[in-house]
Design a protein around this motif. Sequence first.
Motif, PDB file in Angstrom:
ATOM      1  N   VAL A  14       0.837  -1.204   0.000  1.00 56.71           N
ATOM      2  CA  VAL A  14       0.000   0.000   0.000  1.00 56.71           C
ATOM      3  C   VAL A  14       0.872   1.254   0.000  1.00 56.71           C
ATOM      4  CG1 VAL A  14      -1.628   1.354   1.367  1.00 56.71           C
ATOM      5  CG2 VAL A  14      -1.999  -1.096   1.078  1.00 56.71           C
ATOM      6  N   LEU A  15       1.908   1.263   0.830  1.00 51.63           N
ATOM      7  CA  LEU A  15       2.785   2.435   0.911  1.00 51.63           C
ATOM      8  C   LEU A  15       3.486   2.702  -0.414  1.00 51.63           C
ATOM      9  CD1 LEU A  15       4.381   1.800   4.433  1.00 51.63           C
ATOM     10  CD2 LEU A  15       2.726   3.586   3.830  1.00 51.63           C
ATOM     11  N   LEU A  16       3.986   1.647  -1.048  1.00 49.17           N
ATOM     12  CA  LEU A  16       4.700   1.844  -2.315  1.00 49.17           C
ATOM     13  C   LEU A  16       3.744   2.167  -3.454  1.00 49.17           C
ATOM     14  CD1 LEU A  16       7.424  -0.923  -1.952  1.00 49.17           C
ATOM     15  CD2 LEU A  16       7.740   1.550  -1.830  1.00 49.17           C
ATOM     16  N   ALA A  17       2.530   1.663  -3.394  1.00 46.51           N
ATOM     17  CA  ALA A  17       1.542   2.033  -4.413  1.00 46.51           C
ATOM     18  C   ALA A  17       1.208   3.514  -4.318  1.00 46.51           C
ATOM     19  CB  ALA A  17       0.276   1.193  -4.244  1.00 46.51           C
ATOM     20  N   HIS A  18       1.182   4.034  -3.098  1.00 47.84           N
ATOM     21  CA  HIS A  18       0.827   5.449  -2.899  1.00 47.84           C
ATOM     22  C   HIS A  18       2.002   6.381  -3.165  1.00 47.84           C
ATOM     23  CE1 HIS A  18      -1.530   8.773  -1.182  1.00 47.84           C
ATOM     24  NE2 HIS A  18      -0.380   9.179  -0.636  1.00 47.84           N
ATOM     25  N   PHE A  19       3.182   6.033  -2.644  1.00 49.76           N
ATOM     26  CA  PHE A  19       4.323   6.951  -2.728  1.00 49.76           C
ATOM     27  C   PHE A  19       5.273   6.627  -3.884  1.00 49.76           C
ATOM     28  CE2 PHE A  19       2.967   7.208   1.717  1.00 49.76           C
ATOM     29  CZ  PHE A  19       2.882   8.588   1.884  1.00 49.76           C
ATOM     30  N   GLY A  20       5.270   5.418  -4.362  1.00 47.64           N
ATOM     31  CA  GLY A  20       6.093   5.057  -5.512  1.00 47.64           C
ATOM     32  C   GLY A  20       7.457   4.502  -5.169  1.00 47.64           C
ATOM     33  N   SER A  21       8.075   5.013  -4.107  1.00 47.97           N
ATOM     34  CA  SER A  21       9.421   4.564  -3.748  1.00 47.97           C
ATOM     35  C   SER A  21       9.654   4.791  -2.266  1.00 47.97           C
ATOM     36  CB  SER A  21      10.487   5.320  -4.550  1.00 47.97           C
ATOM     37  OG  SER A  21      10.538   6.680  -4.136  1.00 47.97           O
ATOM     38  N   LEU A  22      10.674   4.140  -1.724  1.00 45.67           N
ATOM     39  CA  LEU A  22      11.039   4.337  -0.324  1.00 45.67           C
ATOM     40  C   LEU A  22      11.497   5.767  -0.084  1.00 45.67           C
ATOM     41  CD1 LEU A  22      11.601   3.195   2.517  1.00 45.67           C
ATOM     42  CD2 LEU A  22      13.876   2.534   1.705  1.00 45.67           C
ATOM     43  N   ASP A  23      12.254   6.339  -1.013  1.00 44.49           N
ATOM     44  CA  ASP A  23      12.728   7.711  -0.845  1.00 44.49           C
ATOM     45  C   ASP A  23      11.561   8.685  -0.738  1.00 44.49           C
ATOM     46  OD1 ASP A  23      15.462   7.064  -0.929  1.00 44.49           O
ATOM     47  OD2 ASP A  23      15.426   6.996  -3.104  1.00 44.49           O
ATOM     48  N   VAL A  54       1.591   9.691   5.845  1.00 48.64           N
ATOM     49  CA  VAL A  54       1.237   8.293   6.095  1.00 48.64           C
ATOM     50  C   VAL A  54       0.090   8.181   7.085  1.00 48.64           C
ATOM     51  CG1 VAL A  54       2.069   6.101   7.052  1.00 48.64           C
ATOM     52  CG2 VAL A  54       3.536   7.445   5.530  1.00 48.64           C
ATOM     53  N   ALA A  55       0.083   9.035   8.115  1.00 47.90           N
ATOM     54  CA  ALA A  55      -0.948   8.957   9.152  1.00 47.90           C
ATOM     55  C   ALA A  55      -2.353   9.177   8.607  1.00 47.90           C
ATOM     56  CB  ALA A  55      -0.648   9.973  10.251  1.00 47.90           C
ATOM     57  N   PHE A  56      -2.475   9.787   7.439  1.00 40.45           N
ATOM     58  CA  PHE A  56      -3.792  10.100   6.866  1.00 40.45           C
ATOM     59  C   PHE A  56      -4.250   9.065   5.833  1.00 40.45           C
ATOM     60  CE2 PHE A  56      -1.766  14.080   8.154  1.00 40.45           C
ATOM     61  CZ  PHE A  56      -2.712  14.566   9.035  1.00 40.45           C
ATOM     62  N   LEU A  57      -3.431   8.041   5.615  1.00 45.84           N
ATOM     63  CA  LEU A  57      -3.812   7.002   4.665  1.00 45.84           C
ATOM     64  C   LEU A  57      -4.846   6.065   5.279  1.00 45.84           C
ATOM     65  CD1 LEU A  57      -0.347   5.936   3.157  1.00 45.84           C
ATOM     66  CD2 LEU A  57      -2.021   7.523   2.189  1.00 45.84           C
ATOM     67  N   ARG A  58      -5.645   5.456   4.410  1.00 46.86           N
ATOM     68  CA  ARG A  58      -6.592   4.438   4.869  1.00 46.86           C
ATOM     69  C   ARG A  58      -5.815   3.136   5.086  1.00 46.86           C
ATOM     70  NH1 ARG A  58     -12.182   5.009   1.342  1.00 46.86           N
ATOM     71  NH2 ARG A  58     -12.803   7.065   2.139  1.00 46.86           N
ATOM     72  N   LEU A  59      -5.175   3.106   6.206  1.00 41.88           N
ATOM     73  CA  LEU A  59      -4.251   2.018   6.504  1.00 41.88           C
ATOM     74  C   LEU A  59      -4.369   1.713   7.993  1.00 41.88           C
ATOM     75  CD1 LEU A  59      -1.874   0.405   5.096  1.00 41.88           C
ATOM     76  CD2 LEU A  59      -0.352   2.154   6.032  1.00 41.88           C
ATOM     77  N   ARG A  60      -4.544   0.459   8.315  1.00 47.86           N
ATOM     78  CA  ARG A  60      -4.688   0.078   9.718  1.00 47.86           C
ATOM     79  C   ARG A  60      -3.418   0.440  10.488  1.00 47.86           C
ATOM     80  NH1 ARG A  60      -6.431  -5.958  11.926  1.00 47.86           N
ATOM     81  NH2 ARG A  60      -6.566  -5.386  14.142  1.00 47.86           N
ATOM     82  N   GLY A  61      -3.597   1.166  11.573  1.00 47.59           N
ATOM     83  CA  GLY A  61      -2.455   1.588  12.385  1.00 47.59           C
ATOM     84  C   GLY A  61      -1.574   2.588  11.677  1.00 47.59           C
ATOM     85  N   ALA A  62      -2.158   3.439  10.827  1.00 49.91           N
ATOM     86  CA  ALA A  62      -1.370   4.360   9.994  1.00 49.91           C
ATOM     87  C   ALA A  62      -0.478   5.279  10.829  1.00 49.91           C
ATOM     88  CB  ALA A  62      -2.301   5.185   9.115  1.00 49.91           C
ATOM     89  N   ALA A  63      -1.014   5.813  11.937  1.00 47.05           N
ATOM     90  CA  ALA A  63      -0.221   6.728  12.758  1.00 47.05           C
ATOM     91  C   ALA A  63       0.997   6.018  13.355  1.00 47.05           C
ATOM     92  CB  ALA A  63      -1.087   7.308  13.871  1.00 47.05           C
ATOM     93  N   GLN A  64       0.813   4.771  13.772  1.00 49.60           N
ATOM     94  CA  GLN A  64       1.926   4.006  14.331  1.00 49.60           C
ATOM     95  C   GLN A  64       2.967   3.675  13.273  1.00 49.60           C
ATOM     96  OE1 GLN A  64       0.897   0.166  16.022  1.00 49.60           O
ATOM     97  NE2 GLN A  64       2.382   0.455  17.675  1.00 49.60           N
ATOM     98  N   VAL A  65       2.490   3.358  12.058  1.00 45.62           N
ATOM     99  CA  VAL A  65       3.417   3.095  10.954  1.00 45.62           C
ATOM    100  C   VAL A  65       4.250   4.335  10.657  1.00 45.62           C
ATOM    101  CG1 VAL A  65       3.580   2.606   8.472  1.00 45.62           C
ATOM    102  CG2 VAL A  65       2.027   1.267   9.914  1.00 45.62           C
ATOM    103  N   ALA A  66       3.606   5.491  10.632  1.00 40.64           N
ATOM    104  CA  ALA A  66       4.322   6.745  10.383  1.00 40.64           C
ATOM    105  C   ALA A  66       5.392   6.978  11.448  1.00 40.64           C
ATOM    106  CB  ALA A  66       3.337   7.909  10.344  1.00 40.64           C
ATOM    107  N   ALA A  67       5.034   6.729  12.706  1.00 40.48           N
ATOM    108  CA  ALA A  67       5.988   6.939  13.795  1.00 40.48           C
ATOM    109  C   ALA A  67       7.194   6.013  13.661  1.00 40.48           C
ATOM    110  CB  ALA A  67       5.287   6.708  15.134  1.00 40.48           C
ATOM    111  N   ARG A  68       6.937   4.779  13.307  1.00 40.13           N
ATOM    112  CA  ARG A  68       8.045   3.831  13.166  1.00 40.13           C
ATOM    113  C   ARG A  68       8.939   4.179  11.991  1.00 40.13           C
ATOM    114  NH1 ARG A  68       4.712  -1.733  14.621  1.00 40.13           N
ATOM    115  NH2 ARG A  68       5.027  -1.597  16.880  1.00 40.13           N
ATOM    116  N   LEU A  69       8.348   4.665  10.919  1.00 39.54           N
ATOM    117  CA  LEU A  69       9.151   5.082   9.770  1.00 39.54           C
ATOM    118  C   LEU A  69      10.059   6.259  10.132  1.00 39.54           C
ATOM    119  CD1 LEU A  69       6.496   4.734   6.930  1.00 39.54           C
ATOM    120  CD2 LEU A  69       8.657   3.489   7.068  1.00 39.54           C
ATOM    121  N   ARG A  70       9.538   7.183  10.951  1.00 41.44           N
ATOM    122  CA  ARG A  70      10.376   8.307  11.393  1.00 41.44           C
ATOM    123  C   ARG A  70      11.521   7.804  12.266  1.00 41.44           C
ATOM    124  NH1 ARG A  70       5.314  10.444  12.751  1.00 41.44           N
ATOM    125  NH2 ARG A  70       4.475  11.892  11.204  1.00 41.44           N
TER     126      ARG A  70
END
Length: 321
Positions: free
Chosen positions: A212-221, A230-246
């Motif tokens: 889902v993340l790569l479909a939306h953003f295209g790349s890791l960079d 990321v926190a605003f995506l329709r993704l389960r636990g999106a806010a937590q995913v964003a925090a971990r990525l930071r």
Amino acid sequence: MNPEGTPAPGATRAPLHLVDASLYVFRAWHSMPDEFRDAHGWPTNAVHGFARFLLELLERERPRHIAIAFDEALDSCFRNRLYPAYKANRDPAPEELRRQFAHCKALCAALGLAVLADHDYEADDLIGSALHRARPAGYRGIIVSADKDLSQLLGEHDEQWDFARGQRWGAAGVKARHGVHAHQIADYLALTGDAVDNIPGIGGVGAKTAAVLLAHFGSLDALLEQVDEVAFLRLRGAAQVAARLREQREHALLWRQLTTIACDVPLPYDGPAATRAEADPEMLEALADTLRFGPMTRRRLRTAAGLDSGAGEAPPVPLPA
């Protein structure tokens, strides 16, 4: 042919077969009965299994351009210097298997096949570098391996071939298999991790989330640059995913270094592609004696090497213009 039975894109290009040999050696080691012994009493089950695979490939494809890549950098790869725990979860190969790897390399050399092996680079890097060199000269790659890591190498005209299952796919078929495009595979593995290679990935990011993340953003960079979205995506636990990525940004970039195949490795042959050389009949005969190959395997080896003219054998494949 692709799975739908139509010619693969770029099928008129000269094919370069690139074989991930270690996969097939290990498969034979685990699947072949431990009843084959060489002249000194050492096991040869992996060599016998690999020889069967190799002969079937050569008889079916009659490749003019082919390279066989082996892994020698099991603990000395440049990736180990970046991350000492890389592949540290794997037990060292026993001496019985290491000897058989040497026999498999010798068998390929005796058949006139280019052997790729390096203490600093893995088989994937050697395959990627061979394809990178050959592609501008008009070749298309046929990567003989089921390893998903290698899918990142697929360009418009290339194919990957899971030989055991008889399945082939091109770059366009990668998304159906793995949920991301071919050029996103390294980023995908950096996010999800790769337990086989002891790469942790980003905590809490599984295959579906990474896709889902790569479909939306295209790349890791792009994902890391726009991580606040990321926190605003329709993704389960999106806010937590964003925090971990930071928190794990530097780790993500390191994992991507590990999962990206190097395509600038020096290769042991001249020219754009590995052209099959003449076989070495004396070396082939000595190996057949040492490994105690039976008469059927010996005949097939000699025919594959062009030393015997087999009944119904296809004519030699001409060099590309």
